[in-house]
Design a protein around this motif. Sequence first.
Motif, PDB file in Angstrom:
ATOM      1  N   GLU A 443       6.829  39.969  61.323  1.00 23.52           N
ATOM      2  CA  GLU A 443       6.792  39.195  60.081  1.00 23.52           C
ATOM      3  C   GLU A 443       5.757  38.074  60.145  1.00 23.52           C
ATOM      4  OE1 GLU A 443       8.933  39.545  57.036  1.00 23.52           O
ATOM      5  OE2 GLU A 443       8.577  41.470  58.034  1.00 23.52           O
ATOM      6  N   ILE A 444       5.653  37.412  61.294  1.00 19.57           N
ATOM      7  CA  ILE A 444       4.686  36.310  61.428  1.00 19.57           C
ATOM      8  C   ILE A 444       3.264  36.824  61.249  1.00 19.57           C
ATOM      9  CG2 ILE A 444       3.677  34.665  63.068  1.00 19.57           C
ATOM     10  CD1 ILE A 444       6.543  34.266  64.193  1.00 19.57           C
ATOM     11  N   TYR A 445       2.939  37.941  61.897  1.00 19.32           N
ATOM     12  CA  TYR A 445       1.585  38.478  61.762  1.00 19.32           C
ATOM     13  C   TYR A 445       1.306  38.973  60.351  1.00 19.32           C
ATOM     14  CZ  TYR A 445       0.007  38.047  66.570  1.00 19.32           C
ATOM     15  OH  TYR A 445      -0.414  37.530  67.776  1.00 19.32           O
ATOM     16  N   LYS A 446       2.311  39.548  59.702  1.00 18.17           N
ATOM     17  CA  LYS A 446       2.104  40.062  58.348  1.00 18.17           C
ATOM     18  C   LYS A 446       1.967  38.934  57.333  1.00 18.17           C
ATOM     19  CE  LYS A 446       5.600  41.962  56.176  1.00 18.17           C
ATOM     20  NZ  LYS A 446       6.634  42.961  55.805  1.00 18.17           N
ATOM     21  N   VAL A 447       2.877  37.974  57.363  1.00 13.41           N
ATOM     22  CA  VAL A 447       2.919  36.935  56.333  1.00 13.41           C
ATOM     23  C   VAL A 447       1.920  35.818  56.606  1.00 13.41           C
ATOM     24  CG1 VAL A 447       4.385  35.215  55.200  1.00 13.41           C
ATOM     25  CG2 VAL A 447       5.333  37.455  55.811  1.00 13.41           C
ATOM     26  N   CYS A 448       1.832  35.376  57.852  1.00 14.90           N
ATOM     27  CA  CYS A 448       1.006  34.199  58.161  1.00 14.90           C
ATOM     28  C   CYS A 448      -0.456  34.540  58.429  1.00 14.90           C
ATOM     29  CB  CYS A 448       1.588  33.461  59.360  1.00 14.90           C
ATOM     30  SG  CYS A 448       3.290  32.893  59.110  1.00 14.90           S
ATOM     31  N   TYR A 449      -0.716  35.762  58.908  1.00 11.43           N
ATOM     32  CA  TYR A 449      -2.084  36.121  59.278  1.00 11.43           C
ATOM     33  C   TYR A 449      -2.622  37.328  58.522  1.00 11.43           C
ATOM     34  CZ  TYR A 449      -1.578  32.820  63.105  1.00 11.43           C
ATOM     35  OH  TYR A 449      -1.397  31.684  63.837  1.00 11.43           O
ATOM     36  N   GLY A 450      -1.756  38.001  57.785  1.00 13.40           N
ATOM     37  CA  GLY A 450      -2.207  39.181  57.060  1.00 13.40           C
ATOM     38  C   GLY A 450      -2.703  40.284  57.974  1.00 13.40           C
ATOM     39  N   ASP A 457       2.618  47.367  64.723  1.00 14.37           N
ATOM     40  CA  ASP A 457       2.916  47.652  66.136  1.00 14.37           C
ATOM     41  C   ASP A 457       4.273  47.071  66.534  1.00 14.37           C
ATOM     42  OD1 ASP A 457       0.550  49.004  66.443  1.00 14.37           O
ATOM     43  OD2 ASP A 457      -0.513  47.320  67.393  1.00 14.37           O
ATOM     44  N   TYR A 458       4.488  45.820  66.158  1.00 15.50           N
ATOM     45  CA  TYR A 458       5.768  45.186  66.487  1.00 15.50           C
ATOM     46  C   TYR A 458       6.913  45.801  65.675  1.00 15.50           C
ATOM     47  CZ  TYR A 458       3.823  41.490  69.438  1.00 15.50           C
ATOM     48  OH  TYR A 458       3.225  40.791  70.465  1.00 15.50           O
ATOM     49  N   ALA A 459       6.650  46.121  64.421  1.00 17.39           N
ATOM     50  CA  ALA A 459       7.692  46.707  63.575  1.00 17.39           C
ATOM     51  C   ALA A 459       8.127  48.076  64.099  1.00 17.39           C
ATOM     52  CB  ALA A 459       7.201  46.827  62.135  1.00 17.39           C
ATOM     53  N   ASP A 460       7.173  48.880  64.553  1.00 26.40           N
ATOM     54  CA  ASP A 460       7.506  50.194  65.104  1.00 26.40           C
ATOM     55  C   ASP A 460       8.353  50.051  66.364  1.00 26.40           C
ATOM     56  OD1 ASP A 460       6.092  51.372  63.077  1.00 26.40           O
ATOM     57  OD2 ASP A 460       4.312  51.828  64.284  1.00 26.40           O
ATOM     58  N   PHE A 637      20.071  33.800  58.486  1.00 24.19           N
ATOM     59  CA  PHE A 637      19.321  34.795  59.255  1.00 24.19           C
ATOM     60  C   PHE A 637      18.750  35.920  58.391  1.00 24.19           C
ATOM     61  CE2 PHE A 637      22.454  32.964  62.214  1.00 24.19           C
ATOM     62  CZ  PHE A 637      21.590  32.443  63.153  1.00 24.19           C
ATOM     63  N   THR A 638      19.124  35.943  57.131  1.00 24.58           N
ATOM     64  CA  THR A 638      18.619  37.008  56.250  1.00 24.58           C
ATOM     65  C   THR A 638      17.473  36.542  55.358  1.00 24.58           C
ATOM     66  OG1 THR A 638      20.325  36.488  54.600  1.00 24.58           O
ATOM     67  CG2 THR A 638      20.832  38.207  56.213  1.00 24.58           C
ATOM     68  N   LYS A 639      17.204  35.243  55.345  1.00 31.22           N
ATOM     69  CA  LYS A 639      16.081  34.746  54.548  1.00 31.22           C
ATOM     70  C   LYS A 639      14.762  35.246  55.121  1.00 31.22           C
ATOM     71  CE  LYS A 639      18.062  30.614  52.452  1.00 31.22           C
ATOM     72  NZ  LYS A 639      17.972  29.152  52.290  1.00 31.22           N
ATOM     73  N   LYS A 640      13.847  35.602  54.238  1.00 30.50           N
ATOM     74  CA  LYS A 640      12.573  36.176  54.652  1.00 30.50           C
ATOM     75  C   LYS A 640      11.492  35.106  54.773  1.00 30.50           C
ATOM     76  CE  LYS A 640      13.840  40.563  54.530  1.00 30.50           C
ATOM     77  NZ  LYS A 640      13.798  41.438  55.720  1.00 30.50           N
ATOM     78  N   LEU A 641      10.550  35.373  55.631  1.00 30.89           N
ATOM     79  CA  LEU A 641       9.395  34.495  55.786  1.00 30.89           C
ATOM     80  C   LEU A 641       8.457  34.686  54.596  1.00 30.89           C
ATOM     81  CD1 LEU A 641       7.792  32.521  57.577  1.00 30.89           C
ATOM     82  CD2 LEU A 641       6.801  34.512  58.722  1.00 30.89           C
ATOM     83  N   GLN A 642       8.118  33.581  53.934  1.00 28.85           N
ATOM     84  CA  GLN A 642       7.233  33.639  52.774  1.00 28.85           C
ATOM     85  C   GLN A 642       6.223  32.508  52.838  1.00 28.85           C
ATOM     86  OE1 GLN A 642       9.927  33.393  49.436  1.00 28.85           O
ATOM     87  NE2 GLN A 642      10.359  35.587  49.463  1.00 28.85           N
ATOM     88  N   LYS A 643       5.035  32.767  52.397  1.00 27.66           N
ATOM     89  CA  LYS A 643       3.987  31.742  52.350  1.00 27.66           C
ATOM     90  C   LYS A 643       4.273  30.792  51.190  1.00 27.66           C
ATOM     91  CE  LYS A 643       0.226  32.096  55.142  1.00 27.66           C
ATOM     92  NZ  LYS A 643      -0.638  31.028  55.659  1.00 27.66           N
TER      93      LYS A 643
END
Length: 643
Positions: A443-450, A457-460, A637-643
């Motif tokens: 989530e950090i790489y997807k949301v914060c760094y695109g 890789d981490y999700a898999d 713990f269910t809240k999602k990371l959002q910019k």
Amino acid sequence: MALNYSDIGEIVVNEQFHKKVCYDVANNRITAQFDGRGGISKYAVMNKYSVFSAFYSLYTIDGIPLEYMCDKEVRMLGKKQITAFSEKGADIVITQFLDTENNCIYVENKVSAKQDLTFKNVTNFGIDFGSYVQQLLANRLNAGNISKIIGGLMKKNKKGVEELEGMTYIKGEVMGDFYLDIALNGKAFGLESERGFYNQFSYGGQVKAGETKTFRYVVSAGTRSDFTNCNVKSALKNFDNALKNCDAYADGLNCPKPLEGNFMQAYYKSLLNASLSNYKELGKFKGFLAGIVYQFPARTYYRDAYWTVLSVLPVKPELVRNEIITLANGISKKGECPSAVKFNFKNYWGDHYDSPSFFVIMLYDYLVHTKDFSILEEKVKAGKVIDSANLVLKRLMKETDSTGLLVKGGEYNRRDWCDNVFRSTYVTYDEALYARALFAMSEIYKVCYGDEVKSKDYADEYDKVVKAINDLLWDEEKGWFVNYCSDKFVEDNLSIDTVVMVLFGLTSEERIDRMLKNMQDLLESKNNKEQGAGDFGTLSVYPFYKNTEDIVQKSSLPYYYHNGGDWPYLSCVYAYAKLMRGMDYIYPLTRWFEYNAEKGNYTPIEFFSPIHPDGSMLQAWSSTGAFVLAYPEGDFFTKKLQK
């Protein structure tokens, strides 16, 4: 003993004067314990040493000692204890407290006279020389420190009593660079002396009928040349401001969400106070100690800190930020994550299997709930904070096998929170934390760094680990995840730490409900009549460990430590899991606190047992119940990371 709670959150005890009512307090420099009789039963300087080996405070009215069986009322909140009693024509209120910063203890005796009288307080104490010597040698075994000790034992230091500006100053040089100073308002006397300090003093005076007088003193011990030094004369002059500081701190221990009833107010304030009291700053080291017995050397643990900061996040997120940076600086360039980080940023006990995951999860939770993305680019030992998180997780991935699960190698591996049990190969608790950390980094790489590639890789890997946990570690017959297993042995007791599977949503709702129902029936002692120790709280495991070769030290015994003792932080985490599912969660949330208060433990305890000795008090991660009350919606713990 009568136990109550006031409308401002105080714990209130009514008892006979001779009974100790011990209350632990701490600030950024020291920890102390007041005994409900005007004594200071403990005093320790962070990263230094313990001060007193004994402490006695005695009272007389017109030369007649206090009736030791008289009644008293003791009130405790934050960094203060107040003891009130009436005796021989006087109402006496003893107030003992710390401010938030200074290495000193403030004591006030307020005497209201119904007739003309003379009040006197005589105090004597012993010094814990052993602690000073032990810590001096432990920090640095060299000729200079040995010389301090030998010189301190042999030389006759100059001691002195000065009267100035309406106060009495008693200066003491204990040994080496260890000082002990006392400043008292009015006239006071140093009595018995030892080496270079007085270990007995008296003060007091006449009080006329209808008059109220206050008799105060400030005591400080430490090293004059470093951060522990405190000028007691200045502190005494600033007594009223220090008391306001103490009261303002207690007034600020407010829950972000409304609470009902005096008990819940006292519960929340006591828990939040425990976490905040363990926050320390020592140069660049800024973080939460585990508790009052974890200050020699001062150190912050990855796992303890994670559960501790949950209570702090909604009220002082800047302290959580400091903790993350301190932990990041404790990570080696190889990505190894120890159990704890010491004040000098050296590691404390090897690389652990839960520490890396906790670091990543803490970072993720902080980002979700503060949106302070700047922390990712903060420079630390391994580059940036984001680099440290990536490094520790990549290092941890090397400990997996073809299933994707972590393999806790070695027959005698104790390197996670359950360090009195040899849990080998697949440990559900470690696997669940690892899975959550993989999710967090994705989530950090997807949301914060695109960065979709790293995120995938981490999700898999996350999907692979979650599937393996559910395929290999679920016991369908029992209805819970096994504690740990290898190809040689399966410990299939129900362990409360597997509740992290519920927190992070790592299994199906049907399994979650079965698992929580079994925890309710077997781990909540009021429901489990088979365990035989009565209604005391929540067991950490049941049945007890069956392979006696896997349990060591305190956990060797049933109902003790990791082998069925109640760990309040886990009891409260389990309570939050029940809250998430709409189940009644109050028993595991509060029973441990009630049980301990009833037996005289007035700050959050590390662990306890109905039949074995207690753990330490004012334990930081036992504040997790304050987190439960601050996030009652059950969606932390269910809240999602959002910019």
